[in-house]
Write a protein that holds these residues in place. Structure first.
Motif, PDB file in Angstrom:
ATOM      1  N   GLU A  14     -37.098  -8.844 -35.070  1.00 23.20           N
ATOM      2  CA  GLU A  14     -37.280  -9.773 -36.191  1.00 23.20           C
ATOM      3  C   GLU A  14     -35.940  -9.921 -36.898  1.00 23.20           C
ATOM      4  O   GLU A  14     -35.267  -8.920 -37.155  1.00 23.20           O
ATOM      5  N   ASP A  15     -35.547 -11.155 -37.213  1.00 23.99           N
ATOM      6  CA  ASP A  15     -34.238 -11.376 -37.832  1.00 23.99           C
ATOM      7  C   ASP A  15     -34.239 -11.352 -39.354  1.00 23.99           C
ATOM      8  O   ASP A  15     -33.183 -11.239 -39.968  1.00 23.99           O
ATOM      9  N   PRO A  17     -34.734  -9.338 -42.607  1.00 25.53           N
ATOM     10  CA  PRO A  17     -34.825  -7.912 -42.923  1.00 25.53           C
ATOM     11  C   PRO A  17     -36.129  -7.468 -43.584  1.00 25.53           C
ATOM     12  O   PRO A  17     -36.706  -6.452 -43.189  1.00 25.53           O
ATOM     13  N   ILE A  18     -36.646  -8.213 -44.549  1.00 26.37           N
ATOM     14  CA  ILE A  18     -37.890  -7.798 -45.212  1.00 26.37           C
ATOM     15  C   ILE A  18     -39.071  -7.879 -44.256  1.00 26.37           C
ATOM     16  O   ILE A  18     -39.948  -7.018 -44.260  1.00 26.37           O
ATOM     17  N   LEU A  20     -38.876  -7.481 -41.028  1.00 28.01           N
ATOM     18  CA  LEU A  20     -38.690  -6.366 -40.098  1.00 28.01           C
ATOM     19  C   LEU A  20     -39.179  -5.065 -40.727  1.00 28.01           C
ATOM     20  O   LEU A  20     -39.861  -4.275 -40.082  1.00 28.01           O
ATOM     21  N   LYS A  21     -38.854  -4.872 -41.988  1.00 27.91           N
ATOM     22  CA  LYS A  21     -39.269  -3.660 -42.689  1.00 27.91           C
ATOM     23  C   LYS A  21     -40.798  -3.585 -42.806  1.00 27.91           C
ATOM     24  O   LYS A  21     -41.395  -2.537 -42.555  1.00 27.91           O
ATOM     25  N   THR A  36     -36.156  -0.992 -33.770  1.00 27.42           N
ATOM     26  CA  THR A  36     -36.028  -2.371 -34.232  1.00 27.42           C
ATOM     27  C   THR A  36     -34.755  -3.026 -33.723  1.00 27.42           C
ATOM     28  O   THR A  36     -33.767  -2.362 -33.421  1.00 27.42           O
ATOM     29  N   ILE A  38     -32.560  -7.027 -34.401  1.00 30.09           N
ATOM     30  CA  ILE A  38     -32.515  -8.186 -35.290  1.00 30.09           C
ATOM     31  C   ILE A  38     -32.377  -9.530 -34.564  1.00 30.09           C
ATOM     32  O   ILE A  38     -32.399 -10.575 -35.191  1.00 30.09           O
TER      33      ILE A  38
END
Length: 130
Positions: A14-15, A17-18, A20-21, A36, A38
């Motif tokens: 996932e590009d 950041p939020i 992905l988190k 993970t 990005i």
């Protein structure tokens, strides 16, 4: 049922950041160990340098800079290793139009999850393959 997933390793790409988190949190909450990336290029590198069978599944965002999810999936599926053909790759997308769904399956993905992800949706999709 979480014990079925506990300790299995998943690759989450996932590009944002939020996003992905949040995705990593949801995956860890249902028992996965998460690696993970990005973008698709990083995912291809992580998968190609992993041991065969190291990852139980891949969750792949579709729209990313450098290399998108569809292209990364095609590269992974074309690798000369057994798990490249068999690993479940699930698309993660905000757009569930018919055209995109067709492209997802044509690229070699197994399923699709809609954003925003929910723990129940992630669990129900991944349990099909594991």
């Amino acid at each position: 049922m979480k014990e079925v997933l506990t300790g299995k390793k998943i690759l989450m790409i996932e590009d944002v950041p939020i996003n992905l988190k949040i995705a990593a949190y949801l995956l860890e909450n249902v028992g996965f160990t998460v690696t993970t990336a990005i973008n698709g290029a990083e995912a291809v590198e992580l998968f190609s340098s992993s041991e065969e069978g190291e990852y139980a599944a891949i969750l792949m965002d579709i729209m990313m800079p450098e290399m998108g999810g569809l292209e990364a999936t095609k590269v992974i599926r074309g690798m000369d290793r057994t798990d490249a053909v068999t690993i479940p790759i699930v698309a993660v997308t905000a757009d569930a139009c018919e055209e995109e769904c067709s492209a997802i399956f044509s690229a070699g993905m197994n399923g699709c999850l809609l954003k925003p992800l929910s723990e129940k949706a992630v669990y129900n999709e991944l349990i099909k393959y594991l």
